[in-house]
Design a protein around this motif. Sequence first.
Motif, PDB file in Angstrom:
ATOM      1  N   GLN A  33      -0.521   9.046   4.187  1.00 20.41           N
ATOM      2  CA  GLN A  33      -1.275   8.842   3.096  1.00 20.41           C
ATOM      3  C   GLN A  33      -0.762   7.403   2.048  1.00 20.41           C
ATOM      4  O   GLN A  33       0.074   7.299   1.898  1.00 20.41           O
ATOM      5  CB  GLN A  33      -1.040   9.954   1.383  1.00 20.41           C
ATOM      6  N   ALA A  34      -2.114   7.132   1.069  1.00 17.05           N
ATOM      7  CA  ALA A  34      -1.606   5.880   0.888  1.00 17.05           C
ATOM      8  C   ALA A  34      -2.603   6.120  -0.534  1.00 17.05           C
ATOM      9  O   ALA A  34      -3.574   6.438  -0.755  1.00 17.05           O
ATOM     10  CB  ALA A  34      -2.704   4.850   1.020  1.00 17.05           C
ATOM     11  N   LEU A  35      -1.076   5.847  -1.539  1.00 17.73           N
ATOM     12  CA  LEU A  35      -1.426   6.096  -3.281  1.00 17.73           C
ATOM     13  C   LEU A  35      -2.026   4.862  -4.005  1.00 17.73           C
ATOM     14  O   LEU A  35      -0.928   3.904  -3.762  1.00 17.73           O
ATOM     15  CB  LEU A  35      -0.292   7.193  -4.005  1.00 17.73           C
ATOM     16  N   GLY A  36      -2.952   4.777  -4.316  1.00 16.30           N
ATOM     17  CA  GLY A  36      -3.129   3.788  -5.413  1.00 16.30           C
ATOM     18  C   GLY A  36      -2.922   3.893  -6.843  1.00 16.30           C
ATOM     19  O   GLY A  36      -3.059   4.466  -7.936  1.00 16.30           O
ATOM     20  N   ILE A  37      -1.769   3.206  -7.117  1.00 16.88           N
ATOM     21  CA  ILE A  37      -0.918   2.866  -8.784  1.00 16.88           C
ATOM     22  C   ILE A  37      -1.898   1.660  -9.436  1.00 16.88           C
ATOM     23  O   ILE A  37      -1.569   0.815  -9.431  1.00 16.88           O
ATOM     24  CB  ILE A  37      -0.261   3.088  -9.441  1.00 16.88           C
ATOM     25  N   LEU A  38      -2.381   1.828 -10.699  1.00 12.91           N
ATOM     26  CA  LEU A  38      -3.644   1.007 -10.938  1.00 12.91           C
ATOM     27  C   LEU A  38      -4.327   1.580 -12.314  1.00 12.91           C
ATOM     28  O   LEU A  38      -3.577   1.776 -13.430  1.00 12.91           O
ATOM     29  CB  LEU A  38      -5.634   1.674 -10.533  1.00 12.91           C
ATOM     30  N   ARG A 203       1.689   3.323  12.006  1.00 14.27           N
ATOM     31  CA  ARG A 203       3.112   3.640  11.370  1.00 14.27           C
ATOM     32  C   ARG A 203       3.199   5.014  11.037  1.00 14.27           C
ATOM     33  O   ARG A 203       4.406   5.892  10.849  1.00 14.27           O
ATOM     34  CB  ARG A 203       4.250   3.108  11.023  1.00 14.27           C
ATOM     35  N   ASN A 204       2.338   5.724  10.300  1.00 16.85           N
ATOM     36  CA  ASN A 204       1.890   7.273  10.065  1.00 16.85           C
ATOM     37  C   ASN A 204       2.891   6.771   9.003  1.00 16.85           C
ATOM     38  O   ASN A 204       3.900   7.663   8.577  1.00 16.85           O
ATOM     39  CB  ASN A 204       2.725   8.007  10.823  1.00 16.85           C
ATOM     40  N   MET A 205       3.067   5.786   7.743  1.00 14.08           N
ATOM     41  CA  MET A 205       4.029   5.855   6.796  1.00 14.08           C
ATOM     42  C   MET A 205       3.368   6.500   5.319  1.00 14.08           C
ATOM     43  O   MET A 205       2.053   6.151   5.329  1.00 14.08           O
ATOM     44  CB  MET A 205       3.786   4.155   6.614  1.00 14.08           C
ATOM     45  N   GLY A 206       3.825   6.854   4.791  1.00 10.92           N
ATOM     46  CA  GLY A 206       3.031   6.556   3.046  1.00 10.92           C
ATOM     47  C   GLY A 206       3.560   5.126   2.653  1.00 10.92           C
ATOM     48  O   GLY A 206       4.237   4.188   2.370  1.00 10.92           O
ATOM     49  N   LEU A 207       2.050   4.631   1.549  1.00  7.08           N
ATOM     50  CA  LEU A 207       2.228   3.850   1.469  1.00  7.08           C
ATOM     51  C   LEU A 207       1.339   3.560  -0.731  1.00  7.08           C
ATOM     52  O   LEU A 207       0.939   4.207  -1.166  1.00  7.08           O
ATOM     53  CB  LEU A 207       0.932   2.875   1.906  1.00  7.08           C
ATOM     54  N   ILE A 208       2.185   2.563  -1.136  1.00  5.56           N
ATOM     55  CA  ILE A 208       1.740   2.765  -2.639  1.00  5.56           C
ATOM     56  C   ILE A 208       1.210   1.834  -2.773  1.00  5.56           C
ATOM     57  O   ILE A 208       2.431   0.627  -2.582  1.00  5.56           O
ATOM     58  CB  ILE A 208       3.009   3.163  -3.854  1.00  5.56           C
ATOM     59  N   LEU A 209       0.232   1.677  -3.149  1.00  9.92           N
ATOM     60  CA  LEU A 209      -0.251   0.246  -3.483  1.00  9.92           C
ATOM     61  C   LEU A 209      -0.438  -0.293  -4.957  1.00  9.92           C
ATOM     62  O   LEU A 209      -1.021   0.795  -5.697  1.00  9.92           O
ATOM     63  CB  LEU A 209      -1.647  -0.120  -2.866  1.00  9.92           C
ATOM     64  N   ILE A 210       0.459  -0.988  -5.394  1.00 10.00           N
ATOM     65  CA  ILE A 210       0.335  -1.066  -7.239  1.00 10.00           C
ATOM     66  C   ILE A 210      -1.444  -2.298  -7.237  1.00 10.00           C
ATOM     67  O   ILE A 210      -0.599  -3.048  -7.058  1.00 10.00           O
ATOM     68  CB  ILE A 210       1.905  -1.966  -7.444  1.00 10.00           C
ATOM     69  N   THR A 211      -1.371  -1.894  -8.002  1.00 10.18           N
ATOM     70  CA  THR A 211      -2.936  -3.161  -8.592  1.00 10.18           C
ATOM     71  C   THR A 211      -3.801  -3.266  -9.450  1.00 10.18           C
ATOM     72  O   THR A 211      -3.469  -2.223 -10.107  1.00 10.18           O
ATOM     73  CB  THR A 211      -4.105  -3.241  -7.362  1.00 10.18           C
ATOM     74  N   HIS A 212      -3.571  -4.010 -10.306  1.00  7.08           N
ATOM     75  CA  HIS A 212      -5.097  -3.795 -11.559  1.00  7.08           C
ATOM     76  C   HIS A 212      -6.467  -3.781 -10.886  1.00  7.08           C
ATOM     77  O   HIS A 212      -7.143  -3.831 -11.688  1.00  7.08           O
ATOM     78  CB  HIS A 212      -4.803  -4.985 -12.175  1.00  7.08           C
ATOM     79  N   GLU A 219     -10.908  -0.176  -1.982  1.00 11.10           N
ATOM     80  CA  GLU A 219     -10.728  -0.180  -0.175  1.00 11.10           C
ATOM     81  C   GLU A 219     -10.064  -0.004   0.769  1.00 11.10           C
ATOM     82  O   GLU A 219      -9.426   1.159   2.194  1.00 11.10           O
ATOM     83  CB  GLU A 219     -10.351  -1.440  -0.135  1.00 11.10           C
ATOM     84  N   VAL A 220      -8.716   0.604  -0.024  1.00  7.55           N
ATOM     85  CA  VAL A 220      -7.172   0.812   0.968  1.00  7.55           C
ATOM     86  C   VAL A 220      -6.531   2.448   0.370  1.00  7.55           C
ATOM     87  O   VAL A 220      -6.178   2.739   1.100  1.00  7.55           O
ATOM     88  CB  VAL A 220      -5.840  -0.125   0.491  1.00  7.55           C
ATOM     89  N   THR A 221      -6.804   2.785  -0.620  1.00  9.02           N
ATOM     90  CA  THR A 221      -6.029   4.099  -0.963  1.00  9.02           C
ATOM     91  C   THR A 221      -6.907   5.523  -1.007  1.00  9.02           C
ATOM     92  O   THR A 221      -8.152   5.634  -0.954  1.00  9.02           O
ATOM     93  CB  THR A 221      -5.765   4.244  -2.294  1.00  9.02           C
ATOM     94  N   ASP A 222      -5.923   6.688  -0.088  1.00  5.64           N
ATOM     95  CA  ASP A 222      -6.634   7.654  -0.632  1.00  5.64           C
ATOM     96  C   ASP A 222      -6.915   8.622  -1.836  1.00  5.64           C
ATOM     97  O   ASP A 222      -7.889   9.272  -2.406  1.00  5.64           O
ATOM     98  CB  ASP A 222      -5.928   8.966   0.301  1.00  5.64           C
ATOM     99  N   GLN A 223      -5.866   8.446  -2.894  1.00  6.13           N
ATOM    100  CA  GLN A 223      -5.402   8.857  -3.822  1.00  6.13           C
ATOM    101  C   GLN A 223      -5.137   8.132  -4.695  1.00  6.13           C
ATOM    102  O   GLN A 223      -5.131   6.387  -4.231  1.00  6.13           O
ATOM    103  CB  GLN A 223      -4.304   9.913  -4.135  1.00  6.13           C
ATOM    104  N   VAL A 224      -5.501   7.896  -6.008  1.00  7.28           N
ATOM    105  CA  VAL A 224      -5.348   6.834  -7.156  1.00  7.28           C
ATOM    106  C   VAL A 224      -4.660   7.788  -8.022  1.00  7.28           C
ATOM    107  O   VAL A 224      -5.302   8.982  -8.732  1.00  7.28           O
ATOM    108  CB  VAL A 224      -6.547   6.539  -7.499  1.00  7.28           C
ATOM    109  N   ALA A 225      -3.482   7.053  -8.904  1.00  8.68           N
ATOM    110  CA  ALA A 225      -2.626   7.171 -10.043  1.00  8.68           C
ATOM    111  C   ALA A 225      -3.429   6.312 -11.232  1.00  8.68           C
ATOM    112  O   ALA A 225      -2.535   5.248 -10.625  1.00  8.68           O
ATOM    113  CB  ALA A 225      -1.073   7.656  -9.934  1.00  8.68           C
TER     114      ALA A 225
END
Length: 327
Positions: A33-38, A203-212, A219-225
């Motif tokens: 899963q890819a989570l975006g923190i926005l 790699r079936n990793m978890g990803l946390i993408l931090i961005t403004h 483009e990248v995430t499945d979930q967003v906080a």
Amino acid sequence: MLLRVRDLEVEFNTSKGVATAVNGMDFDVNRGQALGILGESGSGKSVTARAIMGILDMPPAHIPRGQILLEGEDLLTITPKRHRQLVGSRVSMVFQDALTALNPVHPVGRQIGELYRVHRGYSRRDARAAAIKMMAKVQIPAAASRVNDYPHQFSGGMRQRIVIAMALALDPVLLIADEPTTALDVTVQAQILELLKEQQVERNMGLILITHDISVVKEVTDQVAVMYAGRVIEHGPTADVLARPGHPYSRGLAASIAGEELKGQKLPAIPGTPPDLLHLPQGCSFANRCSFATEKCLQEIPGLEQIDTARHSACFHTSEVMAHANA
């Protein structure tokens, strides 16, 4: 559950008082899963990442409460020895400024190889071979001939690939990328984001993408906080949050995405500025910038409430905001 963060609070003791940079943070990340923190600068995104990695400067930082559970182990309460075993191998981080993240006086191959020597006990020869393999994996041309080059001999985009190679070297289950495309041109940004997504899936990793940058999240995430003034004010599937926001702040961010329909027009902007973390208002922190705000918003802090099966929003007027999105 790969990562579970619950009720995380991070404070900074300053000469002017205590600033609560992260206030009651809750989120989960599963493998694959890819989570975006926005959020805007100062919203608490990078502080959250550094708390997970255990690299906050303490003091002045202080974590008065919360849990950070990585595969069931609380990173806030385990021993320092166990923390060193997990951070860098099970969870790693891509920093936003590759030039300062790399040591300028050592070849990049040595810096990557050091991870294998320290954590896996490789010999110098095996570590060098693993470094070359990892450099090739992140698409650095002629990796074998560049393994002895220094950071200043690489372009900005190539340096960022080196940092990603270091972060992925030990096959982490969770990767945190903190503004990984800052200061890169648009073409290189797209390449780096594609590389991160490709490696996450492979790699079936978890990803946390931090961005403004909301376009990066899209483009990248499945979930967003979505964070504002240290709190998560909306959380849910990325496509749903951007298409039909449940919080006025998320709505403002979504409206700022450039589209064909806005060609030739000024992009909508959220008026005002975020509050001072040393002097947070009594009620909702976004109230003074919000067109939906009422007297209740100025007096009470809205909780993060479930608004449908997969989404949560911290707003007293979520139904009005969502109805406005459909208008």
